[in-house]
Design a protein around this motif. Sequence first.
Motif, PDB file in Angstrom:
ATOM      1  N   ILE A  12      38.295  32.010  43.874  1.00 51.92           N
ATOM      2  CA  ILE A  12      37.475  32.605  42.823  1.00 51.92           C
ATOM      3  C   ILE A  12      36.932  33.967  43.236  1.00 51.92           C
ATOM      4  CG2 ILE A  12      35.272  31.579  43.491  1.00 51.92           C
ATOM      5  CD1 ILE A  12      36.071  31.359  39.964  1.00 51.92           C
ATOM      6  N   GLY A  13      36.847  34.221  44.520  1.00 50.08           N
ATOM      7  CA  GLY A  13      36.323  35.494  44.982  1.00 50.08           C
ATOM      8  C   GLY A  13      37.170  36.679  44.554  1.00 50.08           C
ATOM      9  N   LYS A  14      38.431  36.455  44.203  1.00 46.17           N
ATOM     10  CA  LYS A  14      39.324  37.541  43.797  1.00 46.17           C
ATOM     11  C   LYS A  14      39.218  37.847  42.314  1.00 46.17           C
ATOM     12  CE  LYS A  14      42.581  36.450  47.442  1.00 46.17           C
ATOM     13  NZ  LYS A  14      43.930  36.027  47.766  1.00 46.17           N
ATOM     14  N   THR A  15      38.454  37.039  41.581  1.00 46.92           N
ATOM     15  CA  THR A  15      38.338  37.184  40.142  1.00 46.92           C
ATOM     16  C   THR A  15      37.078  37.976  39.802  1.00 46.92           C
ATOM     17  OG1 THR A  15      39.369  35.026  39.910  1.00 46.92           O
ATOM     18  CG2 THR A  15      38.259  35.888  37.987  1.00 46.92           C
ATOM     19  N   ASN A  16      37.170  38.889  38.838  1.00 54.31           N
ATOM     20  CA  ASN A  16      35.999  39.621  38.374  1.00 54.31           C
ATOM     21  C   ASN A  16      35.210  38.705  37.450  1.00 54.31           C
ATOM     22  OD1 ASN A  16      34.183  41.243  36.880  1.00 54.31           O
ATOM     23  ND2 ASN A  16      35.430  43.040  37.307  1.00 54.31           N
ATOM     24  N   LEU A  17      33.997  38.368  37.841  1.00 56.42           N
ATOM     25  CA  LEU A  17      33.204  37.409  37.093  1.00 56.42           C
ATOM     26  C   LEU A  17      32.795  37.932  35.723  1.00 56.42           C
ATOM     27  CD1 LEU A  17      30.971  35.985  39.964  1.00 56.42           C
ATOM     28  CD2 LEU A  17      33.148  35.134  39.090  1.00 56.42           C
ATOM     29  N   LYS A  68      31.642  28.512  34.878  1.00 55.33           N
ATOM     30  CA  LYS A  68      30.343  28.053  35.397  1.00 55.33           C
ATOM     31  C   LYS A  68      29.921  28.872  36.606  1.00 55.33           C
ATOM     32  CE  LYS A  68      26.959  25.041  36.062  1.00 55.33           C
ATOM     33  NZ  LYS A  68      25.678  25.669  35.887  1.00 55.33           N
ATOM     34  N   ILE A  69      30.839  29.145  37.514  1.00 55.86           N
ATOM     35  CA  ILE A  69      30.524  29.942  38.697  1.00 55.86           C
ATOM     36  C   ILE A  69      30.147  31.361  38.284  1.00 55.86           C
ATOM     37  CG2 ILE A  69      31.513  30.975  40.778  1.00 55.86           C
ATOM     38  CD1 ILE A  69      33.119  28.329  41.063  1.00 55.86           C
ATOM     39  N   ALA A  70      30.865  31.919  37.322  1.00 57.33           N
ATOM     40  CA  ALA A  70      30.545  33.259  36.835  1.00 57.33           C
ATOM     41  C   ALA A  70      29.140  33.289  36.254  1.00 57.33           C
ATOM     42  CB  ALA A  70      31.563  33.708  35.785  1.00 57.33           C
ATOM     43  N   TYR A  71      28.803  32.293  35.463  1.00 56.98           N
ATOM     44  CA  TYR A  71      27.461  32.241  34.864  1.00 56.98           C
ATOM     45  C   TYR A  71      26.391  32.076  35.941  1.00 56.98           C
ATOM     46  CZ  TYR A  71      23.388  30.650  32.329  1.00 56.98           C
ATOM     47  OH  TYR A  71      22.108  30.509  31.848  1.00 56.98           O
ATOM     48  N   ASP A  72      26.602  31.150  36.868  1.00 50.45           N
ATOM     49  CA  ASP A  72      25.612  30.923  37.928  1.00 50.45           C
ATOM     50  C   ASP A  72      25.369  32.183  38.743  1.00 50.45           C
ATOM     51  OD1 ASP A  72      25.295  28.304  37.141  1.00 50.45           O
ATOM     52  OD2 ASP A  72      26.584  27.473  38.712  1.00 50.45           O
TER      53      ASP A  72
END
Length: 136
Positions: A12-17, A68-72
């Motif tokens: 997920i670290g490679k994705t722009n949140l 969910k990770i992006a929102y958090d």
Amino acid sequence: MAISSMALQMNIGKTNLYEVLSLDISKNKVGFDEIKKAYRFKALKFHPDACDDPSKREELTRRFIEIKIAYDTLSNPISREIYDFELGLGGDSCRGRRSYGMGEERGFSREVWQRQLNGLKKRSTMRMEKKKNIHI
């Protein structure tokens, strides 16, 4: 903690949140209300329980966890500050820059450094306790 371990598996670290939530950061001003609204829209759209097709459930679960990770991350001011700094966002959206009187100090706020320091101390203490228990 299950979400965190799945996030590591998904890279997920490679994705722009911001892109995960379909937020336009070119305006440099994405507020909490916009983040919350985008999260709710995406969460309803990609929630795995709303899917009738079992073959799509795994993909929807991955997507939902990403949302969910992006929102958090983006809804927490401190984690968003760190994330924006890592992205290299400049201008007003970069919460890593704060103005202090006549000069400008670049870097994180005191709260961010204090939070990181407390985390390091906690992990260090836990490691020392593990070492003591092993040698006893």
